[in-house]
Design a protein around this motif. Structure first.
Motif, PDB file in Angstrom:
ATOM      1  N   ALA A  70      -7.102   1.087  -8.834  1.00  0.00           N
ATOM      2  CA  ALA A  70      -6.023   0.175  -9.529  1.00  0.00           C
ATOM      3  C   ALA A  70      -5.683  -0.957  -8.758  1.00  0.00           C
ATOM      4  O   ALA A  70      -5.772  -0.963  -7.449  1.00  0.00           O
ATOM      5  CB  ALA A  70      -4.876   0.928  -9.917  1.00  0.00           C
ATOM      6  N   LEU A  82       0.625  -4.622  -0.868  1.00  0.00           N
ATOM      7  CA  LEU A  82       1.120  -3.481  -0.612  1.00  0.00           C
ATOM      8  C   LEU A  82       0.367  -2.740   0.340  1.00  0.00           C
ATOM      9  O   LEU A  82       1.242  -1.912   1.245  1.00  0.00           O
ATOM     10  CB  LEU A  82       1.565  -2.644  -1.905  1.00  0.00           C
ATOM     11  CG  LEU A  82       2.591  -1.613  -1.960  1.00  0.00           C
ATOM     12  CD1 LEU A  82       3.777  -2.036  -1.427  1.00  0.00           C
ATOM     13  CD2 LEU A  82       2.811  -1.073  -3.475  1.00  0.00           C
ATOM     14  N   TYR A  83      -0.743  -2.538   0.604  1.00  0.00           N
ATOM     15  CA  TYR A  83      -1.606  -1.798   1.147  1.00  0.00           C
ATOM     16  C   TYR A  83      -2.665  -2.632   2.066  1.00  0.00           C
ATOM     17  O   TYR A  83      -3.076  -3.553   1.509  1.00  0.00           O
ATOM     18  CB  TYR A  83      -2.505  -0.767   0.409  1.00  0.00           C
ATOM     19  CG  TYR A  83      -1.713  -0.150  -0.521  1.00  0.00           C
ATOM     20  CD1 TYR A  83      -2.011  -0.286  -1.967  1.00  0.00           C
ATOM     21  CD2 TYR A  83      -0.487   0.795  -0.444  1.00  0.00           C
ATOM     22  CE1 TYR A  83      -1.441   0.354  -3.083  1.00  0.00           C
ATOM     23  CE2 TYR A  83       0.069   1.230  -1.366  1.00  0.00           C
ATOM     24  CZ  TYR A  83      -0.239   1.318  -2.685  1.00  0.00           C
ATOM     25  OH  TYR A  83       0.442   1.873  -3.669  1.00  0.00           O
TER      26      TYR A  83
ATOM     27  N   ASP B 312       8.964  -2.011  -9.171  1.00  0.00           N
ATOM     28  CA  ASP B 312       7.885  -1.609  -8.734  1.00  0.00           C
ATOM     29  C   ASP B 312       7.700   0.053  -8.340  1.00  0.00           C
ATOM     30  O   ASP B 312       6.663   0.580  -8.725  1.00  0.00           O
ATOM     31  CB  ASP B 312       7.572  -2.019  -7.163  1.00  0.00           C
ATOM     32  CG  ASP B 312       7.165  -3.486  -7.170  1.00  0.00           C
ATOM     33  OD1 ASP B 312       8.240  -4.283  -7.120  1.00  0.00           O
ATOM     34  OD2 ASP B 312       6.277  -3.768  -7.302  1.00  0.00           O
ATOM     35  N   ARG B 332       3.579   1.953 -12.005  1.00  0.00           N
ATOM     36  CA  ARG B 332       2.260   1.552 -12.307  1.00  0.00           C
ATOM     37  C   ARG B 332       1.430   2.469 -11.374  1.00  0.00           C
ATOM     38  O   ARG B 332       1.904   2.865 -10.257  1.00  0.00           O
ATOM     39  CB  ARG B 332       2.097   0.049 -11.750  1.00  0.00           C
ATOM     40  CG  ARG B 332       2.548  -0.638 -12.893  1.00  0.00           C
ATOM     41  CD  ARG B 332       2.515  -2.135 -12.465  1.00  0.00           C
ATOM     42  NE  ARG B 332       3.497  -2.243 -11.590  1.00  0.00           N
ATOM     43  CZ  ARG B 332       3.478  -3.120 -10.332  1.00  0.00           C
ATOM     44  NH1 ARG B 332       2.122  -3.147 -10.075  1.00  0.00           N
ATOM     45  NH2 ARG B 332       4.455  -3.137  -9.496  1.00  0.00           N
ATOM     46  N   SER B 333       0.164   2.920 -11.681  1.00  0.00           N
ATOM     47  CA  SER B 333      -0.736   3.603 -11.094  1.00  0.00           C
ATOM     48  C   SER B 333      -0.909   3.190  -9.573  1.00  0.00           C
ATOM     49  O   SER B 333      -1.124   3.823  -8.771  1.00  0.00           O
ATOM     50  CB  SER B 333      -1.983   3.813 -11.612  1.00  0.00           C
ATOM     51  OG  SER B 333      -1.777   4.537 -12.981  1.00  0.00           O
ATOM     52  N   PHE B 334      -1.052   1.775  -9.459  1.00  0.00           N
ATOM     53  CA  PHE B 334      -1.451   1.182  -8.354  1.00  0.00           C
ATOM     54  C   PHE B 334      -0.284   1.394  -7.363  1.00  0.00           C
ATOM     55  O   PHE B 334      -0.663   1.669  -6.010  1.00  0.00           O
ATOM     56  CB  PHE B 334      -1.247  -0.463  -8.638  1.00  0.00           C
ATOM     57  CG  PHE B 334      -1.407  -1.153  -7.318  1.00  0.00           C
ATOM     58  CD1 PHE B 334      -0.299  -1.800  -6.688  1.00  0.00           C
ATOM     59  CD2 PHE B 334      -2.732  -1.439  -6.616  1.00  0.00           C
ATOM     60  CE1 PHE B 334      -0.333  -2.469  -5.584  1.00  0.00           C
ATOM     61  CE2 PHE B 334      -2.715  -2.019  -5.580  1.00  0.00           C
ATOM     62  CZ  PHE B 334      -1.661  -2.623  -4.973  1.00  0.00           C
ATOM     63  N   VAL B 335       0.845   1.741  -7.733  1.00  0.00           N
ATOM     64  CA  VAL B 335       2.039   2.077  -6.621  1.00  0.00           C
ATOM     65  C   VAL B 335       1.893   3.328  -6.426  1.00  0.00           C
ATOM     66  O   VAL B 335       2.072   3.988  -5.328  1.00  0.00           O
ATOM     67  CB  VAL B 335       3.324   1.480  -7.260  1.00  0.00           C
ATOM     68  CG1 VAL B 335       4.303   1.769  -6.169  1.00  0.00           C
ATOM     69  CG2 VAL B 335       3.153  -0.232  -7.550  1.00  0.00           C
ATOM     70  N   ILE B 336       2.263   4.146  -7.767  1.00  0.00           N
ATOM     71  CA  ILE B 336       2.294   5.699  -7.590  1.00  0.00           C
ATOM     72  C   ILE B 336       1.181   6.650  -6.732  1.00  0.00           C
ATOM     73  O   ILE B 336       1.462   7.528  -6.237  1.00  0.00           O
ATOM     74  CB  ILE B 336       2.671   6.301  -8.828  1.00  0.00           C
ATOM     75  CG1 ILE B 336       3.899   5.457  -9.429  1.00  0.00           C
ATOM     76  CG2 ILE B 336       3.009   7.814  -8.986  1.00  0.00           C
ATOM     77  CD1 ILE B 336       5.224   5.751  -8.813  1.00  0.00           C
ATOM     78  N   HIS B 338      -0.671   6.114  -4.497  1.00  0.00           N
ATOM     79  CA  HIS B 338      -0.613   6.157  -3.141  1.00  0.00           C
ATOM     80  C   HIS B 338       0.247   7.478  -2.387  1.00  0.00           C
ATOM     81  O   HIS B 338      -0.320   8.114  -1.494  1.00  0.00           O
ATOM     82  CB  HIS B 338      -0.240   4.872  -2.700  1.00  0.00           C
ATOM     83  CG  HIS B 338       0.033   4.767  -1.170  1.00  0.00           C
ATOM     84  ND1 HIS B 338      -0.834   4.408  -0.253  1.00  0.00           N
ATOM     85  CD2 HIS B 338       1.073   4.710   0.070  1.00  0.00           C
ATOM     86  CE1 HIS B 338      -0.579   4.328   0.870  1.00  0.00           C
ATOM     87  NE2 HIS B 338       0.754   4.340   0.892  1.00  0.00           N
TER      88      HIS B 338
END
Lengths: 530, 484
Positions: A70, A82-83, B312, B332-336, B338
């Motif tokens: 993603a 963020l990363y 976020d 969002r999947s991008f955040v969760i 992780h």
């Protein structure tokens, strides 16, 4: 990099005589040295993977290869990312390849046999789809079910069901406000009598028990001496407390003694003030190594240098000792010598949560100052009932000998399984009596291969690699259970033998000579009639 | 060649033989003899240095073994824990016999429950209990492992799916303990060197998460957007001084939907504007507002009509409205995604017992089937809020629609201890009159910004109108009796 190799020379086997009678029975722990060729090949393997990782990252960056993971929203593209790319290098390029060995969803009781939901991936593990099939009756060598209390039938489950109907599931308040139920008081009294301490206190999560109570016990100006391989919850608790942390080598008493001496003689760094208190953090059984703490020596040191001992018995409570009371019972020591006895209910009691036991002053202090008592919800009533029933069963208070039988079965399973694996020629780490059995794999490709081959043969195992273990010491970890019968163990051993030959895992150069008569004899523990 | 010192003749003789040997060697190596002698002397000097004893600097504290032993003998540590006096206000807990439901039995007295966070009354709902029972009969109680090692049950996957759908986000992740949810989520994203702007009234779990993250913490005054903007502007100026560092420093704003410590709501629309203006990510903690605010109970984003993609990370615990145990994060999947490898409370802890997850799923079902209960709850809150106005000596702190608000002393006695004693007297008298209340508990030495002592009043849908009025009356009478 060659410092990764353990103990040069022959494997260490420690006996009682070295310490003038501190140990009442032999303490056999061995960590065989990594064979040189294997170490070199492992590094080569990681090197190749890293190169390919850079190549794939390059291709993904230039859009030659499709990017599966993603990405950030369009509206937030100009935010600081963020990363960091290099933080996730390992995840993207090594972990993703063998990701199907972890997070396997199950749909039955996590007992000796378990039903796993089949997953398939068409894009090399970036995403999974459930086929709808269920692989039934997989032998479960991965769940922490030491005494076999993970059951959906029987007296524990019935008692929990009754309490559920009466009390419901939630508590909706903290211990200090209005969440202290009569059930919790009952549980705490029982835990105190089980451990042989004055008082105990129970918490809703094992991890949180450490991370919330160590800061309540020590603070700035105190010293924490923590074992090298302590669990993440102990490390987090130590960090949050604000005390100075010094690490001693794993289970190494000379290293601990040197740190204690230096700490008392030289005091705090720079100011030279004396330390307020010294807390030693150790675990009963270390879950990645299978080693047992050298408790008699630690207690001797603690008494000599007037330090305090915090013992985390997450894996050893219920699993060690002739009456299942943990590592203190195993060595035949006095529970009053351990200042803070901590443990969890997840592993041997088939429930969830943690406890701390000790003197009444300690528990009174924790009742008023523990972060968990003030801000976190208390244990759910059916879970409490499960713990109470299973603990009474282990103590023999429910009128049956089920508890004793489970403890003996576990000890027998441990001895048998470890001996058989050593005879086959695998490198097994850890203490002879520990129900956690790490089998060394070393090479990164074998991590994935072992997990998948065992699942094909209907056995579910846990494989661990970096960062939970040092980079070249990846391993498969078996957790034995009293619910495993001899047939189940024999089937598992046969398959492990096959896979070991297939993947060339039999690295050991110190094979044990197989005994002619199996020690696992049913007649050994029959009560003789007098 | 002649040696420069006044050497005796006999040495000269031996020297000549040496000299011949040297000259032979010199001829072989084709270097002058004096060169070889010099090199030889240097080599001998190096060998001497290598084998001589190293010169140790005198250690400043050069203690003998005996002195060290004496120091070890003399050292006295503090006791492991300081003694706790028998009348410490938090030492003796209230004992609840039986379930902490609407009619609760506290210390042997039957009371109406105004203290448990059971907002939607789902604690003793028969459907929730039945669902949990079915799960218990199928899976037993514990999961015996973390999510990575055969601790992922289909119930967990179901619950995550349902929560994501309910909150209309891409993904959700569940934790087995409410406190650990936000305390593990923050350090997974924010590391040393990052900057977090957090409200002063943030709850203890957020404070612990921030402490574990080792980031740079900037506190802004409670709900004061001007103060936050000032801090953000200052940071912008810093960034311009060092653009390289600014490019890798992540910024986060951590707020709660409804604050546990004050019962007030955060000004989310202004926060979202600040987010885009200063490029900081928002983490929203919705433990109190999930299942309370909004038309369908989706929390403060629904209440203000803000798109959920603008936030976020939303974190909430399932221990209030859902009347279960545990917590979840959604976004969002991008955040969760992780957190599945970096959330400490997720990776290193056993997963949520399936019966608790099944109870949460059933509670979600009930919430989806009757969306009317949220407005009923808010009505009751407004009612009691109004009824408690004008008590002499106590003031109501919190929004009118907040189901958990505080009653603080209008005038403090001067010492916190005395305030606490006074409020405890009020609570005890209310309990005698069958209204179960509790004081809001804090760890006085550990909190960053310690709130003043207060009585916590919790409103649930199960409380009838007469009970609400009786409670208001009782509190008024007791407060008058005690404080005047």
């Amino acid at each position: 990099m060659l410092n990764q190799l353990r103990h040069p020379g022959s494997p260490e086997v420690h006996h009682v005589t070295q310490n003038g009678g501190l140990y009442k029975k032999p303490f056999n722990e061995a960590f065989e040295e990594t064979p040189m060729l294997v170490a070199v090949l492992t590094y080569v393997g990681y090197g190749v993977l890293t190169l390919f990782g850079y190549l794939r990252d390059f291709l993904r960056h230039w859009r030659i290869e499709k990017c599966h993971h993603a990405t950030e929203r369009k509206e937030q593209q100009d935010f600081v990312s963020l990363y960091q790319d290099f933080e996730n290098f390992y995840t993207r390029n090594l972990y993703m390849r063998i990701r199907d060995n972890w997070n396997r969803p199950i749909c039955s009781v996590p007992g000796a046999r378990v039903d796993i939901m089949e997953r398939q991936s068409h894009d090399y593990n970036w995403s999974f789809k459930y086929t709808g099939n269920i692989i039934k009756g997989v032998i479960n060598m991965g769940s922490y079910n030491y005494l076999g209390f993970a059951r959906n039938t029987g007296s524990c489950q019935e008692a929990a069901a009754k309490v559920l109907e009466e009390y419901g599931v939630g508590v909706c308040s903290t211990r200090q406000e209005i969440g202290n139920l009569d059930k919790h008081e009952e549980l705490e009294k029982l835990v105190a009598s089980f451990l042989g301490v004055e008082a105990a206190m129970a918490y809703g999560m094992g991890f949180a028990t450490n991370s919330m109570n160590i800061p309540a016990l020590v603070g700035k100006g105190c010293l924490i001496l923590s074992d090298e391989l302590n669990h993440a919850s102990l490390v987090l608790g130590a960090r949050l407390s604000g005390a100075t942390i010094r690490i001693f080598k794993h289970n190494n008493m000379q290293s601990l003694e040197k740190l204690l001496k230096d700490a008392i003689v030289y005091g705090q760094p720079r100011t030279r003030r004396p330390w307020k208190k010294i807390l030693i953090l150790v675990e009963g059984i270390y879950s990645m190594e299978g080693s047992i703490v050298r408790l008699p020596e630690v207690i001797a040191l603690k008494k000599k240098y007037k330090a305090y001992l915090y013992l985390d018995e997450a894996h050893s409570i219920g699993a060690l000792g002739p009456t299942g009371r943990g590592v203190v019972d195993y060595f035949g020591l006095d529970p009053e010598d351990v200042d803070v006895m901590m443990g969890t209910f997840t592993k041997s009691f088939g429930a969830s949560g943690g406890y701390i036991g000790g003197k009444k002053e300690l528990i009174d202090y924790l009742r008023t100052h523990s972060h968990s008592a003030v801000y976190a919800t208390s244990l759910s009533p059916p879970v409490v009932e499960q713990i109470v029933t299973s603990m009474k069963c282990i103590m023999g208070q429910d009128g049956t000998t089920l508890g004793k039988e489970c403890i003996q079965q576990l000890a027998e399973n441990t001895r048998y399984f470890r001996r058989r694996l050593k005879e086959m020629g695998f490198i097994i780490y850890g203490n002879e009596d520990s129900p956690v059995v790490p089998l060394m794999l070393y090479m990164p490709a074998k991590i994935g291969a072992f997990g998948r081959e065992m699942l094909k043969r209907n056995i579910g195992v846990v494989v661990v690699g970096f960062p939970a273990t040092p980079i070249i010491e990846s391993r498969a970890r078996f957790c034995l259970s009293a619910a495993h019968t001899k047939e189940i163990l024999d089937t598992a051993l046969k398959e492990i033998d096959e896979v070991g030959d297939l993947l060339q895992l039999k690295y050991s150069r110190h094979r044990l000579v197989p005994l002619l008569d199996r020690p696992f004899d049913e007649t050994t523990y029959e009560e003789t009639e007098d | 060649m002649y040696l420069p010192c006044p050497v005796v003749q006999n040495i000269k003789v031996s020297c000549t033989s040496w000299k011949c040997a040297l000259e032979d060697v010199a001829w072989i190596i084709s270097a002058p003899a004096y060169h070889l002698i010099l090199e030889g002397i240097l080599i001998l000097w190096i060998i001497r240095l290598l084998f001589s004893k190293t010169y140790k600097l005198q250690e400043r504290s050069d203690l003998t073994v005996k002195e060290k032993e004496e120091l070890i003998e003399e050292w006295q540590p503090e006791p492991l824990v300081p003694p706790v006096s028998g009348d410490h206000p938090a030492l003796n807990y209230n004992v609840v016999s039986g379930p902490p439901s609407h009619n609760i039995v506290v210390n042997g007295k039957k009371c109406v429950n105004f203290a448990s966070f059971n907002f939607l009354g789902l604690l003793d709902d028969p459907r929730v209990k039945a669902a949990a029972l079915v799960s218990l009969r199928k899976y037993g109680v514990g999961t015996c492992g973390p999510r990575g090692f055969y601790g992922t049950f289909d119930v967990h996957l179901d619950l995550e799916d349902r929560l994501a759908k309910f909150m209309q986000t891409e993904e959700a992740i569940i934790y087995s303990y409410g406190f650990a949810t936000i305390a593990s989520a923050i350090p997974a994203y924010s590391k040393r060197g990052d900057i977090v702007f957090v409200d002063r009234a943030a709850c203890f779990a957020i404070q612990k998460g921030l402490q574990a993250s080792r980031s740079d913490i900037q506190l802004f005054k409670h709900n004061d957007m001007a103060d936050l903007e000032r801090l953000l502007k200052e940071q912008e100026i810093e960034d311009q001084k060092n653009p390289r560092k600014a490019r890798v420093t992540r910024r986060f704003i951590v707020v709660e939907g409804l604050y546990m410590n004050t019962g007030t709501i955060c000004p989310l629309p202004e926060l979202v504007k600040l987010k885009y203006k200063y490029k900081a990510r928002i983490f929203l903690e919705e433990s109190l507002s999930f299942g309370v605010l909004g038309e369908h109970g989706r929390g403060v984003t629904e209440h203000f009509g803000i798109s959920i993609d603008d936030i976020d990370l939303i974190s909430a615990n399932m221990e209030n409205s859902l009347a279960s145990i545990g917590g979840f994060c959604c976004g969002r999947s991008f955040v969760i995604d992780h957190q599945r490898l970096s959330g400490q409370g997720y990776c290193f802890s056993a997963s949520l017992p399936p019966l608790l997850a099944a109870a949460a799923i059933e509670a979600l079902n009930i919430m989806e089937e009757n969306p009317g209960i949220f407005s009923v709850l808010r009505e009751k809150c407004k009612r009691i809020h109004k009824a408690l106005q004008g008590i002499s000596g106590l003031k109501v702190v919190g929004e009118s629609f907040s189901p958990a608000f505080h009653l603080q002393l209008q005038e403090s006695t001067g010492s916190r201890e005395d305030d606490v004693k006074l409020l405890q007297e009020i609570v005890n008298h209310c309990m005698d009159r069958s209204i179960a209340l509790t004081q809001a508990r804090y760890l006085e030495k550990e909190e960053k910004c310690l709130p003043p002592p207060s009585i916590r009043v919790v409103v649930t849908v199960e409380q009838t109108d007469e009970e609400l009025e009786r409670a208001a009356r009782t509190i008024k009478e007791v407060a008058q009796a005690v404080l005047l």
